[in-house]
Motif scaffolding. Structure first.
Motif, PDB file in Angstrom:
ATOM      1  N   UNK A 232       0.820  -1.203   0.000  1.00  0.00           N
ATOM      2  CA  UNK A 232       0.000   0.000   0.000  1.00  0.00           C
ATOM      3  C   UNK A 232       0.854   1.252   0.000  1.00  0.00           C
ATOM      4  N   UNK A 233       2.004   1.196   0.702  1.00  0.00           N
ATOM      5  CA  UNK A 233       2.887   2.361   0.751  1.00  0.00           C
ATOM      6  C   UNK A 233       2.716   3.213   1.982  1.00  0.00           C
ATOM      7  N   UNK A 234       2.185   2.663   3.079  1.00  0.00           N
ATOM      8  CA  UNK A 234       2.051   3.423   4.313  1.00  0.00           C
ATOM      9  C   UNK A 234       3.401   3.601   4.982  1.00  0.00           C
ATOM     10  N   UNK A 235       3.507   4.647   5.819  1.00  0.00           N
ATOM     11  CA  UNK A 235       4.694   4.827   6.628  1.00  0.00           C
ATOM     12  C   UNK A 235       4.693   3.835   7.784  1.00  0.00           C
ATOM     13  N   UNK A 236       5.841   3.726   8.447  1.00  0.00           N
ATOM     14  CA  UNK A 236       5.965   2.761   9.536  1.00  0.00           C
ATOM     15  C   UNK A 236       5.041   3.105  10.709  1.00  0.00           C
ATOM     16  N   UNK A 237       4.931   4.374  11.151  1.00  0.00           N
ATOM     17  CA  UNK A 237       3.988   4.660  12.250  1.00  0.00           C
ATOM     18  C   UNK A 237       2.532   4.370  11.865  1.00  0.00           C
ATOM     19  N   UNK A 238       2.166   4.678  10.627  1.00  0.00           N
ATOM     20  CA  UNK A 238       0.792   4.397  10.202  1.00  0.00           C
ATOM     21  C   UNK A 238       0.531   2.905  10.133  1.00  0.00           C
ATOM     22  N   UNK A 239       1.520   2.143   9.654  1.00  0.00           N
ATOM     23  CA  UNK A 239       1.370   0.685   9.638  1.00  0.00           C
ATOM     24  C   UNK A 239       1.228   0.133  11.040  1.00  0.00           C
ATOM     25  N   UNK A 240       2.024   0.676  11.981  1.00  0.00           N
ATOM     26  CA  UNK A 240       1.930   0.225  13.371  1.00  0.00           C
ATOM     27  C   UNK A 240       0.565   0.562  13.966  1.00  0.00           C
ATOM     28  N   UNK A 241       0.053   1.750  13.650  1.00  0.00           N
ATOM     29  CA  UNK A 241      -1.261   2.128  14.187  1.00  0.00           C
ATOM     30  C   UNK A 241      -2.370   1.255  13.621  1.00  0.00           C
ATOM     31  N   UNK A 242      -2.297   0.916  12.337  1.00  0.00           N
ATOM     32  CA  UNK A 242      -3.358   0.117  11.733  1.00  0.00           C
ATOM     33  C   UNK A 242      -3.308  -1.328  12.191  1.00  0.00           C
ATOM     34  N   UNK A 243      -2.114  -1.838  12.466  1.00  0.00           N
ATOM     35  CA  UNK A 243      -1.989  -3.214  12.961  1.00  0.00           C
ATOM     36  C   UNK A 243      -2.053  -3.301  14.475  1.00  0.00           C
ATOM     37  N   UNK A 244      -2.246  -2.144  15.150  1.00  0.00           N
ATOM     38  CA  UNK A 244      -2.361  -2.105  16.608  1.00  0.00           C
ATOM     39  C   UNK A 244      -1.133  -2.706  17.268  1.00  0.00           C
TER      40      UNK A 244
END
Length: 387
Positions: free
Chosen positions: A238-250
């Motif tokens: 998808x191309x998300x940043x690392x903090x956004x990926x961490x937030x979405x995966x909880x």
């Protein structure tokens, strides 16, 4: 998958100039794109380049700022022309007043120009806004979910269920900063649910991709743990940043980075040509694009969600009515006074055992014959006789 990463972007200096011309700080621009101010600072300095969905959002924002700058320049030019025309008009009015004072001409009354009506913004209905969001993001979400599950119908169903949940909570989702992210998280949770294995459809495998390379890559992805697979798809797909990926995966950022590194290591161990993240991103996009994945029409999804909501509402009402009826019946038939329990039985001792019958003795035979010979019903009936 997301759109092509080759979306054109302005040079770094032009990006900074557009932001400063629009009187935006790096923090404000980062909030509009959905990244951190440090990421915007790196983009404007040219140290890093956005990818995936962030690249599209950043390019779209820069295009909007450029259009606003062009419109602002045109407006300023128009204001200058209007100011010049106003000055000319004032000059002409002064000359006319001077001529009137000298008696050379009669004054003229000029009607004031009517202001042009401003176009009113068109407000979308909730259904139109939902249909626009679905048409924009549903095809990409189906392709992303296919990389998580390897099943076409399950990917389509997961996205439809996610959008149906969004329609049920539409006021909340419509105000969300990233509605697509809300739907994506819901679709991923449904697709990776352990209960999917208990469905009968899960026992029948779907045909694999026709290309051997795509088939190998898909099998490699499906061998990853679900959390690692989801992190890899979000970051490199998808191309998300690392903090956004961490937030979405909880998960925390260090844990997400560890999952990403392990997933890349597993993929590179089986496919060494995909060790480069850029190459892996392109291959994931090609794998999802090569599959014929379809998405239902927005009205169909909305009606399906409404039917499902009505079904569960009626089921809840029926269950409540049955529970109330059962409670009423219990109250009606329940005893109203105390009934002592029956005491347990006790064993009786001293009773002789019952003996089985055998041959009769002479005395018993004699007694039986005597009883048979005598009258059993009393004396004979008296009847009158003539003497």
């Amino acid at each position: 998958m997301t759109r092509s990463p080759a979306t054109p972007l302005a040079p770094p200096k032009a990006r900074r100039r557009l932001r400063e011309t629009a009187a935006l700080t790096q923090t404000q621009l980062a909030d509009r794109v959905g990244v951190t101010p440090g990421t915007v600072r790196a983009w404007e300095s040219g140290r890093t380049t956005p990818r995936g969905r962030k690249r599209e959002a950043y390019a779209k924002l820069l295009k909007t700022l450029a259009e606003e700058e062009t419109a602002r320049q045109a407006r300023q030019e128009q204001e200058k022309q209007e100011e010049q025309a106003k000055r000319n008009q004032e000059r002409e009015q002064k000359q006319a007043q001077k001529q009137d004072q000298e008696g050379l001409r009669e004054p003229e009354l000029k009607p004031e120009p009517e202001p042009e009506p401003k176009p009113e913004p068109v407000a979308l209905t909730p259904a139109q806004a939902f249909d626009a969001l679905y048409a924009f993001s549903a095809p990409a979400l189906v392709r992303q979910t296919f990389l998580l599950t390897g099943r076409r119908e399950q990917a389509r169903e997961s996205v439809e269920r996610a959008f149906q949940a969004a329609w049920e909570r539409w006021p909340e989702v419509a105000r969300d900063r990233d509605p697509v992210g809300w739907v994506r998280a819901t679709a991923y949770e449904y697709a990776l649910s352990p209960w999917q294995r208990l469905r009968p459809r899960h026992r029948h495998p779907e045909p694999p991709p026709a290309d051997p390379g795509d088939r190998t890559l898909l099998n490699t992805l499906l061998r990853l743990p679900p959390r690692h697979r989801r992190t890899l798809v979000l970051y490199d797909g998808v191309g998300l940043d690392l903090p956004e990926t961490a937030a979405e995966t909880e998960a925390s950022t260090p844990a997400t980075a560890n999952r990403l590194l392990r997933a890349r290591e597993a993929v590179a161990g089986r496919l060494p040509a995909l060790a480069d993240p850029q190459v892996l991103h392109l291959r994931l996009a090609e794998l999802a694009s090569n599959e014929r994945l379809r998405a239902a029409e927005p009205p169909t999804v909305r009606r399906g969600g409404e039917r499902r909501a009505r079904f569960w509402t009626r089921a809840a009402i029926a269950f409540t009515v049955a529970l109330i009826g059962t409670t009423a019946l219990t109250v009606r038939t329940a005893p109203t006074h105390y009934e002592p329990p029956v005491s347990p039985g006790q064993a009786v001792r001293g009773v002789p055992q019952r003996v089985a019958p055998g041959a009769l003795s002479d005395e018993e035979l004699e007694l039986r014959q005597k009883l048979r010979d005598q009258l059993q019903d009393g004396p004979e009936r008296l009847s009158p006789r003539l003497e």
